[in-house]
Design a protein around this motif. Structure first.
Motif, mmCIF file in Angstrom:
data_model
loop_
_atom_site.group_PDB
_atom_site.id
_atom_site.type_symbol
_atom_site.label_atom_id
_atom_site.label_comp_id
_atom_site.label_asym_id
_atom_site.label_seq_id
_atom_site.Cartn_x
_atom_site.Cartn_y
_atom_site.Cartn_z
ATOM 1 N N SER A 43 0.850 -1.190 0.000
ATOM 2 C CA SER A 43 0.000 0.000 0.000
ATOM 3 C C SER A 43 0.886 1.240 0.000
ATOM 4 N N ILE A 44 0.500 2.232 -0.794
ATOM 5 C CA ILE A 44 1.171 3.535 -0.780
ATOM 6 C C ILE A 44 0.203 4.551 -0.184
ATOM 7 N N HIS A 45 0.626 5.215 0.882
ATOM 8 C CA HIS A 45 -0.204 6.193 1.592
ATOM 9 C C HIS A 45 0.173 7.616 1.169
ATOM 10 N N PHE A 46 -0.835 8.440 0.961
ATOM 11 C CA PHE A 46 -0.667 9.879 0.817
ATOM 12 C C PHE A 46 -1.598 10.527 1.835
ATOM 13 N N VAL A 47 -1.038 11.282 2.780
ATOM 14 C CA VAL A 47 -1.841 11.892 3.838
ATOM 15 C C VAL A 47 -1.493 13.369 3.930
ATOM 16 N N LEU A 48 -2.498 14.202 3.851
ATOM 17 C CA LEU A 48 -2.337 15.645 3.993
ATOM 18 C C LEU A 48 -3.161 16.090 5.193
ATOM 19 N N GLY A 49 -2.488 16.684 6.206
ATOM 20 C CA GLY A 49 -3.169 17.033 7.442
ATOM 21 C C GLY A 49 -2.973 18.483 7.834
ATOM 22 N N HIS A 50 -3.902 18.961 8.674
ATOM 23 C CA HIS A 50 -3.879 20.351 9.135
ATOM 24 C C HIS A 50 -4.433 20.404 10.551
ATOM 25 N N ASP A 51 -3.688 21.045 11.453
ATOM 26 C CA ASP A 51 -4.130 21.281 12.833
ATOM 27 C C ASP A 51 -4.281 22.779 13.043
ATOM 28 N N LEU A 91 -8.967 21.992 15.932
ATOM 29 C CA LEU A 91 -9.600 21.380 14.769
ATOM 30 C C LEU A 91 -8.523 20.633 13.984
ATOM 31 N N VAL A 92 -8.717 19.339 13.817
ATOM 32 C CA VAL A 92 -7.778 18.489 13.093
ATOM 33 C C VAL A 92 -8.490 17.924 11.869
ATOM 34 N N SER A 93 -7.889 18.069 10.700
ATOM 35 C CA SER A 93 -8.481 17.530 9.475
ATOM 36 C C SER A 93 -7.395 16.824 8.671
ATOM 37 N N GLU A 94 -7.755 15.717 8.038
ATOM 38 C CA GLU A 94 -6.815 14.963 7.212
ATOM 39 C C GLU A 94 -7.533 14.417 5.981
ATOM 40 N N ALA A 95 -6.881 14.507 4.846
ATOM 41 C CA ALA A 95 -7.330 13.869 3.612
ATOM 42 C C ALA A 95 -6.295 12.807 3.249
ATOM 43 N N TYR A 96 -6.761 11.661 2.765
ATOM 44 C CA TYR A 96 -5.837 10.556 2.500
ATOM 45 C C TYR A 96 -6.260 9.775 1.264
ATOM 46 N N TYR A 97 -5.264 9.131 0.687
ATOM 47 C CA TYR A 97 -5.494 8.243 -0.453
ATOM 48 C C TYR A 97 -4.522 7.076 -0.335
ATOM 49 N N LYS A 98 -5.023 5.856 -0.559
ATOM 50 C CA LYS A 98 -4.186 4.663 -0.540
ATOM 51 C C LYS A 98 -4.429 3.869 -1.826
ATOM 52 N N THR A 99 -3.366 3.432 -2.418
ATOM 53 C CA THR A 99 -3.464 2.518 -3.544
ATOM 54 C C THR A 99 -2.771 1.212 -3.162
ATOM 55 N N MET A 100 -3.412 0.075 -3.432
ATOM 56 C CA MET A 100 -2.937 -1.210 -2.927
ATOM 57 C C MET A 100 -2.808 -2.225 -4.052
ATOM 58 N N THR A 101 -1.764 -3.042 -3.951
ATOM 59 C CA THR A 101 -1.544 -4.139 -4.886
ATOM 60 C C THR A 101 -1.274 -5.414 -4.097
ATOM 61 N N ASN A 118 -4.544 -15.539 -2.001
ATOM 62 C CA ASN A 118 -4.101 -15.674 -3.391
ATOM 63 C C ASN A 118 -3.553 -14.379 -4.009
ATOM 64 N N ASN A 119 -3.568 -13.255 -3.283
ATOM 65 C CA ASN A 119 -2.987 -11.996 -3.805
ATOM 66 C C ASN A 119 -3.477 -11.659 -5.211
ATOM 67 N N ASP A 120 -4.769 -11.868 -5.470
ATOM 68 C CA ASP A 120 -5.262 -11.717 -6.841
ATOM 69 C C ASP A 120 -6.016 -10.413 -7.064
ATOM 70 N N ALA A 121 -5.821 -9.404 -6.216
ATOM 71 C CA ALA A 121 -6.638 -8.195 -6.342
ATOM 72 C C ALA A 121 -5.798 -6.939 -6.158
ATOM 73 N N THR A 122 -6.348 -5.846 -6.661
ATOM 74 C CA THR A 122 -5.851 -4.504 -6.387
ATOM 75 C C THR A 122 -6.983 -3.742 -5.696
ATOM 76 N N ALA A 123 -6.644 -2.640 -5.042
ATOM 77 C CA ALA A 123 -7.668 -1.897 -4.309
ATOM 78 C C ALA A 123 -7.227 -0.455 -4.118
ATOM 79 N N TYR A 124 -8.156 0.363 -3.694
ATOM 80 C CA TYR A 124 -7.838 1.750 -3.356
ATOM 81 C C TYR A 124 -8.763 2.207 -2.234
ATOM 82 N N VAL A 125 -8.317 3.241 -1.514
ATOM 83 C CA VAL A 125 -9.103 3.880 -0.459
ATOM 84 C C VAL A 125 -8.859 5.377 -0.543
ATOM 85 N N TYR A 126 -9.897 6.161 -0.431
ATOM 86 C CA TYR A 126 -9.705 7.599 -0.248
ATOM 87 C C TYR A 126 -10.767 8.116 0.702
#
Length: 822
Positions: free
Chosen positions: A598-606, A618-628, A645-653
């Motif tokens: 997984s590769i994480h990209f996290v942008l945060g602000h306090d 006030l704490v806010s964070e935006a994130y994106y993950k891409t997974m293989t 079986n490691n047969d999938a890819t995925a993403y999260v944002y």
């Protein structure tokens, strides 16, 4: 002037003795804490002949004259000054750990307090708040579930998932030692207790993503817990209708030895009996933890962390009735049970940690731990069911009864599962302060995992007198219309025996840097992790695999009038397979399962500010993950079954937000919001929702008290999660079934009367020996919402329809709780 030889001799001895006496020195060292038991950096410690300052961990060491009374002065711009008089023998090492009180100073409308703020994205949780906030499974996890990006739809479980991950993707450390969950747990009501004993906790930091390379190889989150190193004697007791706990801590006279020990007991009968299934339920969850510390001298210290826990789970269901359907067409499922379930989980854990600090710039840590679990899961349960129409005619003599049966059948479940797992870990860590702005951290670690597993479980389903085969086998059975010529096979059948050994070598290198851009301050954290592992099952070995995980974080703290912090994190987070991830649905092992990447990209602000003349953040964070190389899975209650079986890819944002502060003067509350979307693509078939696709999350943790009666306090813990995928049968093809459970809505409320605490003293003499005493009343599931964890699938022969009957969680329940501390 003439001196004799004798006079010269005595004079020489006198001078030598005087010089020797003045040369005698002793050492004072310790850790300086604030009122929240948090270490304070840059405290100035002064004696008449020397001075020093504390480091980032609050530690100081000062050399003073021996055989004379010396006054030590501890001062800091944010805290009240403290003095201490000491007289030591020559070469004596004395430990003194003062606690400095907070000194609030208003400077241009900015309040300076002694609480050190986290800037690396960690959420710091207070042990005191954890103890007070109500929850069916009170503890650290109860509070974590109210944070953004964290979800759980089962109040009987301490398991949680973070930002699209699952329950196996979270790291938990206690005093830098990784701890593990039991393997065979399949239902939340079997858990009883989590590892963390709240009574022993000093600090808690939680990272929801983008964490540093010094933390281990998991995809989602880190829970970093530090147990206390006692400085004085304290003891406490808590008792409720769900169980109780007791702890004691103390320190030796010479300050070299200290110990803290806690015992917990839990019984979930009160909660489980509020469910729709009538049961004879006899659980027993017992846990003993201890931490022993020894400070050999100012350079060497040792500690031992030990834990013994045993969960005995006995479950004998008798009947169940679940009403569902619509107002115009109500349907009921009635079940009669025979048989019982007996599970037993015994865990022994021990760890030795040694810290060597040759000087203020270098620290070395040696950690050895062993985790041993023996688990048994035995059950034979026959469920005979009837699906029928409910009489909805008000005034009818049979109102609410089943008047017409649409289908009948039975289901027999059998299991004889045994597991014995031993995990041994050895690690050496180093921390080197190159200069005030640069620090290097490194580690080398070896894990040996020996797992002996036997799985024997099967399920037989009979509908209207006809046995149903496993639909995944592809056999067509449409009796009684056509004869069935296929083999007689159980609906589900898993039989396997594995003797698995996993060898792991892992290491990390981490660099921390602080710098200036004009008047602005920035921080850089960069590092890389590496791991090599190999798997062997009996005499068959898998391939040796290697993975690397570079990570970096940049933090900017502008020199602005408004206090703000900006963070950006990026990195690779690889998760080499644990034993559960190697085992497929049929119990067989794939020894060459790859690490999920997984590769994480996290942008945060306090943003810290003042409102109503009180502090807020006030704490806010935006994130994106891409997974293989994703290892897909299904979730049944809290049990995860991988396809290996490691047969999938995925993403999260997604995006998370949290506003916390003193909405009521003197007490902290918070409001959280989270949105995420996660999908996976199995073997190129297209994107579908993952089992953890939690779209929306709202949570409120609120504390209040009556101004006229400050001893009367109120606590509210409210969570709303939109429905998760998981409403389809476990055997179903996820591409054909994308049903979701209903939204999860829960509110737990607590009311307590404080007889005495740190802020509220009392004139009653019988309270003099107590530092805290509270009597509380708790209401779990305040609004009596019906939340479902899974569905039971029943076939209707009459309409040729398959119904998903919700398996509801606990209803409204009441609890009393007494807490005392001395």
């Amino acid at each position: 002037m003439n001196f004799s030889v004798k006079q010269i001799k005595y004079t020489f001895l006198f001078v030598l003795f005087t010089c020797f006496s003045f040369a005698q020195k002793a050492r004072v060292k310790g850790v300086i804490l604030n009122e929240n038991k948090e270490p304070i950096e840059n405290v100035v410690v002064v004696s008449p002949t020397s001075n020093t300052t504390t480091n980032a961990t609050g530690f100081y060491e000062l050399e003073i004259d021996a055989n004379v009374e010396v006054t030590l002065v501890y001062s800091h711009s944010t805290y009240k000054k403290s003095t201490y008089k000491v007289k030591l023998k020559p070469n004596e090492d004395f430990e003194w750990n003062p606690i400095l009180g907070t000194k609030n100073e208003v400077i241009e409308e900015v309040v300076i307090t002694g609480k050190k703020r986290k800037i690396d994205g960690a959420t710091a949780l207070s042990p005191a708040v954890i103890r007070r906030i109500p929850g069916a499974n009170a503890g650290v996890e109860n509070l974590i579930k109210s944070l953004p990006g964290v979800y759980s739809n089962n109040e009987l479980s301490t398991s949680y998932a973070v930002r699209g991950g699952n329950y196996d993707e979270n790291l938990v450390y206690v005093n830098e030692i990784e701890v593990y969950r039991p393997f065979l747990i399949r239902s939340g009501q079997q858990e009883g207790l989590s590892f963390t004993n709240t009574d022993l906790v000093q600090n808690i930091d939680f990272y929801a993503g983008g964490f540093q390379a010094k933390y281990g190889d998991k995809l989602s989150s880190v829970l970093d817990i530090a147990y206390r190193n006692p400085k004085t004697f304290h003891a406490g007791l808590e008792a409720s209708l769900l169980g109780g706990s007791i702890f004691a801590e103390g320190v030796s006279k010479n300050q070299k030895w200290s110990n803290i020990t806690g015992v917990r007991y839990r019984n979930n009968s009160l909660l489980v009996k509020s469910q729709e299934t009538e049961t004879n339920y006899r659980p027993s969850f017992l846990d003993v933890q201890t931490m022993l510390n020894y400070a050999h001298n100012t350079k060497w210290s040792f500690s031992f962390l030990g834990n013994i826990s045993q969960n005995n789970y006995k479950y004998q269901p008798t009947t169940r009735q679940t009403n569902f359907g619509t107002v115009s067409e109500p349907i009921a499922l009635l079940i009669q049970y025979e048989g019982q379930e007996k599970d037993k989980y015994t865990t022994v854990f021990g760890a030795i940690k040694s810290v060597y600090e040759p000087n203020k710039s270098n620290t070395y840590k040696f950690i050895t731990s062993a985790y041993h679990t023996v688990e048994e899961e035995y059950y034979d349960i026959l469920a005979q069911y009837r699906l029928g129409e409910v009489d909805a005619n008000i005034g009818s003599e049979t109102f609410g009864d089943v008047v017409f049966s649409r289908g009948i059948g039975s289901q027999l479940n059998h299991a004889r599962n045994n597991l014995d797992a031993l995990i041994i870990t050895n690690e050496i860590k180093g921390n080197h302060k190159i200069n005030p702005r640069n620090t290097i951290e490194w580690s080398f670690k070896h894990n040996l995992e020996d797992i002996r597993d036997r799985v024997v479980e099967w399920e037989v389903i009979d509908s209207a007198g006809f046995s149903l085969p496993n639909p995944l086998l592809g056999y067509v059975n449409d009796q009684p219309y056509n004869p069935y010529y296929g083999p007689l096979a159980p609906y589900q059948n898993v039989r396997a025996k594995n003797n698995t050994t996993i060898n792991r070598f892992s290491s990390y290198l981490n660099w921390n840097h602080e710098g200036k851009i004009g008047s602005h301050t920035y921080y850089i954290n960069a590092g890389v992790r590496g791991q090599s592992w190999s798997v062997q099952n009996f005499n068959v070995s898998g391939d040796n695999q290697i993975t690397f995980s570079p990570r970096a974080q940049f933090i900017l703290k502008p020199d602005w009038e408004k206090e703000m912090i900006f963070r950006f994190s990026v990195g690779m987070y690889n998760q080499p397979p644990f034993y559960r991830e190697l085992r497929a649905n049929d119990g067989s092992l794939n020894l060459n399962v790859k690490d999920q990447k997984s590769i994480h990209f996290v942008l945060g602000h306090d943003y810290s500010f003042r409102m109503w003349d009180r502090p807020f953040k006030l704490v806010s964070e935006a994130y994106y993950k891409t997974m293989t190389d994703v290892n897909t899975y299904t979730i049944d209650n809290v049990r995860i079954r991988y396809r290996a079986n490691n047969d999938a890819t995925a993403y999260v944002y997604g995006i998370d937000g949290r506003l916390n502060g003193e909405f009521v003067p003197g007490v902290e509350s918070w409001f959280t919001f989270g949105y995420l979307k996660t999908e996976e693509n199995q073997s190129g078939r297209g994107n579908i929702a993952r089992p953890t696709d939690q779209r929306l999350k709202f949570a409120i943790l609120f504390q209040d008290y009556m101004p006229n009666i400050p001893s009367l306090k109120m606590y509210l813990n409210l969570v709303y999660n939109t429905g998760l995928p998981g409403g389809s049968p476990a055997y179903a093809d996820p591409y054909q079934y994308q049903m979701r459970l209903n939204d999860y809505r829960r509110a737990d409320a607590g009311f307590s009367y404080v007889f005495k605490d740190a802020k509220l003293g009392h004139h009653r003499k019988w309270l003099n020996n107590f530092s805290e005493m509270t009597l509380g009343f708790e209401i779990f599931n305040l609004f009596n919402n019906q939340n479902a964890i899974t569905n039971t699938w029943v076939r209707d022969v009459y309409t040729k329809t398959q119904y998903g009957v919700p398996n509801y969680l606990t209803t409204r329940t009441f609890n009393l709780k007494l807490s005392m501390r001395i």
